[in-house]
Scaffold this motif. Sequence first.
Motif, mmCIF file in Angstrom:
data_model
loop_
_atom_site.group_PDB
_atom_site.id
_atom_site.type_symbol
_atom_site.label_atom_id
_atom_site.label_comp_id
_atom_site.label_asym_id
_atom_site.label_seq_id
_atom_site.Cartn_x
_atom_site.Cartn_y
_atom_site.Cartn_z
ATOM 1 N N ASP A 87 0.846 -1.194 0.000
ATOM 2 C CA ASP A 87 0.000 0.000 0.000
ATOM 3 C C ASP A 87 0.882 1.245 0.000
ATOM 4 O O ASP A 87 1.563 1.515 0.981
ATOM 5 C CB ASP A 87 -0.881 -0.027 1.259
ATOM 6 N N ASP A 89 0.257 4.199 0.469
ATOM 7 C CA ASP A 89 -0.055 5.160 1.520
ATOM 8 C C ASP A 89 0.740 4.886 2.793
ATOM 9 O O ASP A 89 0.894 5.758 3.645
ATOM 10 C CB ASP A 89 -1.551 5.151 1.841
ATOM 11 N N HIS A 137 0.249 13.356 -1.226
ATOM 12 C CA HIS A 137 -1.118 12.966 -0.880
ATOM 13 C C HIS A 137 -2.147 13.510 -1.858
ATOM 14 O O HIS A 137 -3.310 13.176 -1.762
ATOM 15 C CB HIS A 137 -1.455 13.333 0.568
ATOM 16 N N SER A 140 -2.763 10.533 -7.572
ATOM 17 C CA SER A 140 -3.652 9.380 -7.721
ATOM 18 C C SER A 140 -2.946 8.158 -7.146
ATOM 19 O O SER A 140 -1.733 8.172 -6.926
ATOM 20 C CB SER A 140 -3.981 9.145 -9.191
ATOM 21 N N TYR A 141 -3.717 7.095 -6.941
ATOM 22 C CA TYR A 141 -3.149 5.912 -6.304
ATOM 23 C C TYR A 141 -1.983 5.349 -7.116
ATOM 24 O O TYR A 141 -0.919 5.036 -6.576
ATOM 25 C CB TYR A 141 -4.249 4.870 -6.137
ATOM 26 N N GLY A 142 -2.195 5.234 -8.431
ATOM 27 C CA GLY A 142 -1.149 4.694 -9.297
ATOM 28 C C GLY A 142 0.099 5.575 -9.288
ATOM 29 O O GLY A 142 1.221 5.069 -9.327
ATOM 30 N N LYS A 144 1.029 7.451 -6.773
ATOM 31 C CA LYS A 144 1.688 7.220 -5.475
ATOM 32 C C LYS A 144 2.521 5.949 -5.523
ATOM 33 O O LYS A 144 3.613 5.874 -4.988
ATOM 34 C CB LYS A 144 0.632 7.074 -4.373
ATOM 35 N N LYS A 145 1.937 4.942 -6.175
ATOM 36 C CA LYS A 145 2.637 3.663 -6.307
ATOM 37 C C LYS A 145 3.977 3.881 -7.024
ATOM 38 O O LYS A 145 4.998 3.328 -6.639
ATOM 39 C CB LYS A 145 1.732 2.720 -7.108
ATOM 40 N N TYR A 168 -3.400 -1.349 -9.694
ATOM 41 C CA TYR A 168 -3.690 0.068 -9.891
ATOM 42 C C TYR A 168 -2.802 0.775 -10.899
ATOM 43 O O TYR A 168 -2.962 1.960 -11.128
ATOM 44 C CB TYR A 168 -3.647 0.864 -8.578
ATOM 45 N N ASP B 165 -5.426 12.482 6.131
ATOM 46 C CA ASP B 165 -5.833 11.720 4.950
ATOM 47 C C ASP B 165 -6.807 10.619 5.330
ATOM 48 O O ASP B 165 -7.793 10.377 4.653
ATOM 49 C CB ASP B 165 -4.603 11.096 4.269
ATOM 50 N N ARG B 169 -10.552 10.117 3.891
ATOM 51 C CA ARG B 169 -11.029 8.889 3.254
ATOM 52 C C ARG B 169 -12.293 8.381 3.934
ATOM 53 O O ARG B 169 -13.250 7.984 3.291
ATOM 54 C CB ARG B 169 -9.950 7.802 3.338
#
Lengths: 281, 265
Positions: A87, A89, A137, A140-142, A144-145, A168, B165, B169
Amino acid sequence: MANIIEVEDLRYTYRDGTEALKGLSLTIPQGAKVALLGPNGAGKSTLLLHFNGLNLAQEGMVNVLGQEVREENARWVRGEVGLVFQDPDDQVFSSTVWEDVAFGPGNQGLHGEELAARVEKALEAVGMEAFRDKPPHHLSYGQKKRVAIAGVLAMNPRVIILDEPVAYLDPKGKDTLFEILSNLHSQGTTVIIATHDVDLAAEWADRIIIIKGGQTLAQGDTSLLADQQVVREAELRFPVVTQIFRLLPELGLPHQPRTIAEAVGLIRAIGKGEVTGQGLV
Amino acid sequence: MEHIFSGFIKHSPLGRIDARVKTIVALGFVVITATMQSHLALLAALLLMVAVAVVARLSVRVFFKRLAWLIPFAGVMVVVFPFVIPGTPLGQMDAGLFTLTATAEGLEKAILLLLRVLNGVLALTVLTTTTKFKDLLEALNHLKVPTIFTQLMEFTVRYFFVLGDEYKRMQTARKARGFEAGSVFSRKTYQALGELVAVLFMRSYERGDRVFLAMLARGYGGHNHCCGHCRIQRADLYWGAAVMVLPVGLKILELGGYLWPISLK
Ligand SMILES: Nc1ncnc2c1ncn2[C@@H]1O[C@H](COP(=O)(O)OP(=O)(O)OP(=O)(O)O)[C@@H](O)[C@H]1O
Ligand SMILES: [Mg+2]
């Protein structure tokens, strides 16, 4: 080839009593491209944390580069073995992308120009240079990855581990990632990925390790992925290519193909009439 | 969420100056101006810091944003001082039931406080907008500030975002399932919010754990690495000396008493 990582009879129990690893053994040769597969909860993430000394063996042994991983050398191990978390995050937390990527090499004692060069190179490798001053933050998720991956690339580890790296990522991002990994591999880095994507494992890996219930079910080359018994036991499925050819028993193939390249070769051979009911002639 | 150190100036000319020198200068400046008595000296110091801020390309907006944080504390005192400190009356204000009397002494104290606050905030704003957070921590470590303080700073900032965050969420996920904060008096709203806070705490706690693991994975060892090779350059020292010469000079004069006539004026 020498083994860069050796695990012997490893056991690990979480504080709440969950036995995540129950006497697991495996070996990873230096310079290999390893795909670690197994159903949800098999213990993949738990195992990976052992490879860079974040989890220490409660029973059994983990050897990295010929040294047993212990409290005393855990920091050394973390420099040699880079781990990208499942993850992003959990991993990406600095105030800007640049600073986040600089976190690892900074901990290794790099500074100034040298540090900047490493960070730029890593950001470029994942195609995130344009985002260097953005707070992670907001990504996008991808994205961040990708930053998470860059953060580990920047440390120049000898072994790089990615826990579920392609989830993702967009198709292009996936391709880019595997280009990066191939590059690293050709420079001598050992690459380990934990994944549920059998097609990807079949295409990319040269060594497959399958774990289940905290134990090694099988380890070997990609032919494991076409092995009916292993696949059923591991709750996997066959790679798509294999699925197709399994539906064509009339070809009488001795081995099922697993990669697109193999399949293309076979189809060409069929076109030329080189494959009969008795397999290749 | 807004970045705590928002307003970081990317290509500030002060960005190149060694963080240790900047930290010492900024802290020294704050200590000196906070103990200065003379309005004139404080004004001179302020002008100097304004000049530094201009060179640093600090925007007025960012400065006032930082200053706004202090309004609940210093701002209130500045406003109240003239009316509560006894002395020669200056003027009166009728506030319905009672009359407020402003005194000269009170006004003087208020101006003194205001000048000190402006000096301090401006100096620290210049420091934090021209220094990367990590460099600042490193500088503090280098200046032998105990690691426990720098770590506390570091984790406060990091987890601030983690918590924020997580909260965002959860809010979104709730909204997606139709939750809306009802009236302020509805019991349901409080119940939902109470749960939110409890779960937020648990989740942040667990995530904090994992974030820490991920930091360890990248070689974090509890302290920021000191720059072995980035030695303080002569130019850094010149800059530091140039900025400090005025306030130190003023302070010495003040201690020596030469400035009394001016400050009494
Ligand atoms: N922090 C924890 N505390 C207690 N139990 C845990 C913890 N983390 C994982 N486990 C348990 O340990 C076992 C192995 O989990 P692990 O995360 O290693 O699986 P995994 O193979 O990575 O699964 P996935 O494919 O879903 O990522 C699971 O039964 C899980 O519930
Ligand atoms: Mg996992």
